[in-house]
Design an enzyme around this catalytic site. Structure first.
Site, PDB file in Angstrom:
ATOM      1  N   ASN A 210       0.847  -1.200   0.000  1.00  0.00           N
ATOM      2  CA  ASN A 210       0.000   0.000   0.000  1.00  0.00           C
ATOM      3  C   ASN A 210       0.877   1.242   0.000  1.00  0.00           C
ATOM      4  O   ASN A 210       2.102   1.138  -0.024  1.00  0.00           O
ATOM      5  CB  ASN A 210      -0.951  -0.026   1.199  1.00  0.00           C
ATOM      6  CG  ASN A 210      -0.189  -0.128   2.497  1.00  0.00           C
ATOM      7  OD1 ASN A 210       0.619   0.737   2.840  1.00  0.00           O
ATOM      8  ND2 ASN A 210      -0.407  -1.224   3.224  1.00  0.00           N
ATOM      9  N   ASP A 279      -4.319  -6.420   5.285  1.00  0.00           N
ATOM     10  CA  ASP A 279      -5.376  -7.223   5.902  1.00  0.00           C
ATOM     11  C   ASP A 279      -5.478  -8.600   5.247  1.00  0.00           C
ATOM     12  O   ASP A 279      -6.023  -9.528   5.820  1.00  0.00           O
ATOM     13  CB  ASP A 279      -6.727  -6.507   5.758  1.00  0.00           C
ATOM     14  CG  ASP A 279      -6.791  -5.261   6.630  1.00  0.00           C
ATOM     15  OD1 ASP A 279      -6.237  -5.305   7.744  1.00  0.00           O
ATOM     16  OD2 ASP A 279      -7.359  -4.248   6.185  1.00  0.00           O
ATOM     17  N   LYS A 289       8.463 -17.661 -10.740  1.00  0.00           N
ATOM     18  CA  LYS A 289       7.719 -16.543 -11.319  1.00  0.00           C
ATOM     19  C   LYS A 289       6.440 -17.038 -12.019  1.00  0.00           C
ATOM     20  O   LYS A 289       6.491 -18.022 -12.767  1.00  0.00           O
ATOM     21  CB  LYS A 289       8.608 -15.821 -12.337  1.00  0.00           C
ATOM     22  CG  LYS A 289       7.969 -14.597 -12.935  1.00  0.00           C
ATOM     23  CD  LYS A 289       8.854 -13.973 -13.985  1.00  0.00           C
ATOM     24  CE  LYS A 289       8.068 -12.934 -14.748  1.00  0.00           C
ATOM     25  NZ  LYS A 289       8.738 -12.531 -15.969  1.00  0.00           N
ATOM     26  N   LYS A 337     -13.482   1.064  15.373  1.00  0.00           N
ATOM     27  CA  LYS A 337     -12.151   0.459  15.542  1.00  0.00           C
ATOM     28  C   LYS A 337     -11.702   0.504  16.997  1.00  0.00           C
ATOM     29  O   LYS A 337     -11.096  -0.442  17.493  1.00  0.00           O
ATOM     30  CB  LYS A 337     -11.116   1.162  14.642  1.00  0.00           C
ATOM     31  CG  LYS A 337     -11.207   0.646  13.227  1.00  0.00           C
ATOM     32  CD  LYS A 337     -10.272   1.277  12.247  1.00  0.00           C
ATOM     33  CE  LYS A 337     -10.686   0.802  10.844  1.00  0.00           C
ATOM     34  NZ  LYS A 337     -10.057   1.448   9.754  1.00  0.00           N
ATOM     35  N   LYS A 341     -11.076  -3.203  18.515  1.00  0.00           N
ATOM     36  CA  LYS A 341      -9.670  -3.531  18.807  1.00  0.00           C
ATOM     37  C   LYS A 341      -9.340  -3.358  20.289  1.00  0.00           C
ATOM     38  O   LYS A 341      -8.196  -3.561  20.685  1.00  0.00           O
ATOM     39  CB  LYS A 341      -8.745  -2.641  17.976  1.00  0.00           C
ATOM     40  CG  LYS A 341      -9.115  -2.555  16.522  1.00  0.00           C
ATOM     41  CD  LYS A 341      -8.003  -2.893  15.603  1.00  0.00           C
ATOM     42  CE  LYS A 341      -8.494  -2.767  14.171  1.00  0.00           C
ATOM     43  NZ  LYS A 341      -7.609  -3.357  13.210  1.00  0.00           N
TER      44      LYS A 341
END
Ligand code: CTP
Length: 409
Positions: A210, A279, A289, A337, A341
């Site tokens: 990301n 995630d 490959k 959250k 969490k």
């Protein structure tokens, strides 16, 4: 100085008279001072002089135990916020460097866990002697601080380095040490921070990742370290230089990050999850490959372990801080959250804003705590944002300590 405790060890040299002035200056500056004297120090000045100056009993003999409830040199060693040996002779420096404990001062020096500072005073050639230099180096390497003697006319007739630093100057150095320390509200706290993205491999060439640059986590690590914390930074791949004084553990995958965090979690009082952990990871990782084929391709992903959630499930008195990088419904998702969490704080930001989010130097954050309080902060540099986040952490640490004290009553 709010009655900070200074244990002053006075050893025998003509500069003992300056130690009397030092006690006076220190008490005027608001310190509580207790004095220990060696036998030779008493040849120059009597204990009564120091007693009158400090308004405290003066300690001279290891075996002169006045209080049956305690052991004087251990109690004094524990009482001290700072131990200062002034003036320090070549003899006491030599004994301390070699672990000799044959009087009240040397036994106390070995028994204390407080920082020890040494202000030497001796003849210029003695100070320059290799044996003394070696002993000073040895102590220096063990973290003992030295207040260097100044140059000037010495009582032995020589002019040179060996004069005990002036009491005003020593007092000023000690005061600024405590002032600096006061400014370090996270002193000695163990803080674990995750930063950066993770990379989830699919074959030897390709991976999923990301846009996280790691800047927020690194800024937090630097700020926490400046505030005195012992910081461990678990970092995914970034282009950043790890801050000095921070132990950095480099990882690639979410699993590696999970393992590194779990290894250090128990010893950490504060854990901040600033990393953008994947995630999902490809269910199958190919050794060779992957070759292209006609048509589209479907890759199956499996969930990674949620590091923050696991920490939240097993946490005792730890402060847990998570991040919520959202593109919409910031408050709703941040509070969700916080709950799911079991975190103490969630730092939320809208990553779709161009000056607040991944790879920028600035951030516009909102901090949510368990009381539902939402501190909305203006556009800040990531350094400033870190300080704001750590202020909230400090407050929570104080609350935990208060609760612990109350429950131990
Ligand atoms: N986090 C973690 N371990 C994971 C994923 C995320 O510790 N496997 C932490 C991040 O470091 C961050 C917080 O959890 O502090 C982000 O919460 P999360 O719900 O995972 O956010 P997203 O990954 O954006 O997920 P969602 O799709 O639910 O918004």
């Amino acid at each position: 100085m709010n009655g900070k405790h200074i244990l002053l060890c006075v050893t025998g040299g003509i500069a003992v008279y300056k130690a009397v002035a030092l006690v006076s200056k220190l008490t005027q500056a608001g310190f509580q001072v207790k004095v220990l004297m060696s036998e030779s120090a008493q040849q120059f000045v009597t204990p009564l002089t120091f007693q009158s100056m400090s308004r405290q009993h003066v300690y001279t003999d290891t075996f002169d135990e006045k209080d049956p409830q305690g052991i004087a040199h251990i109690d004094l060693a524990d009482w001290a916020d700072l131990v200062v040996v002034a003036p320090a002779t070549a003899n006491v420096i030599g004994k301390y460097a070699n672990g000799i404990a044959d009087n009240m001062i040397t036994t106390t020096l070995l028994a204390t866990t407080a920082p020890v500072w040494i202000a030497p005073a001796m003849n210029v050639h003695m100070y320059d002697h290799q044996a003394v230099k070696d002993n000073i180096n040895r102590l220096y390497e063990r973290g003992i601080q030295f207040i260097e003697p100044s140059e000037g006319y010495l009582a032995c007739g020589y002019v040179g380095k060996g004069r005990l630093e002036e009491p005003e100057k020593i007092t000023a150095i000690i005061s600024s040490y405590f002032n600096e320390k006061e400014k370090q509200p996270l002193k000695g706290r163990n803080v674990l921070i995750t930063a950066g993205p993770t990379r989830e491999k699919i074959d030897p060439i390709r991976f999923f990742t990301n846009h996280s640059s790691g800047k927020m986590g690194y800024a937090l690590a630097q700020a926490a370290s400046k505030l005195g914390a012992n910081v461990i930074l678990v970092s995914g791949p970034t282009n950043l230089t790890p801050p000095s004084n921070v132990k950095t553990i480099n990882v690639n995958t979410a699993q590696e990050m999970y393992d590194a965090v779990m290894e250090h979690a128990n010893a950490s009082e504060v854990i901040i999850g600033a990393a953008a952990v994947a995630d999902y990871r490809p269910r199958q990782v190919y050794d060779e490959k992957m070759k292209k084929k006609d048509g589209s391709m479907i890759i199956e992903f499996e969930r990674t372990q949620d590091i923050l959630k696991t920490l939240g499930q097993q946490k005792m008195n730890q402060i847990l801080v998570g991040f919520a990088a959202e593109t919409e419904r910031l408050e709703e998702y941040a509070l969700k959250k916080l709950q799911s969490k079991n975190a103490d704080l969630i730092v939320a930001n809208n990553v779709s804003e161009k000056d607040a989010g991944f790879a920028t130097d600035t951030n516009r954050i909102s901090i949510f705590n368990r009381n539902g309080i939402n501190k909305v902060l203006p556009l800040l540099t990531k350094e400033q944002a870190s300080i704001e986040i750590l202020k909230e952490v400090e407050q929570l640490l104080e609350e935990v300590e208060y609760e612990n004290r109350e429950s131990n009553r």
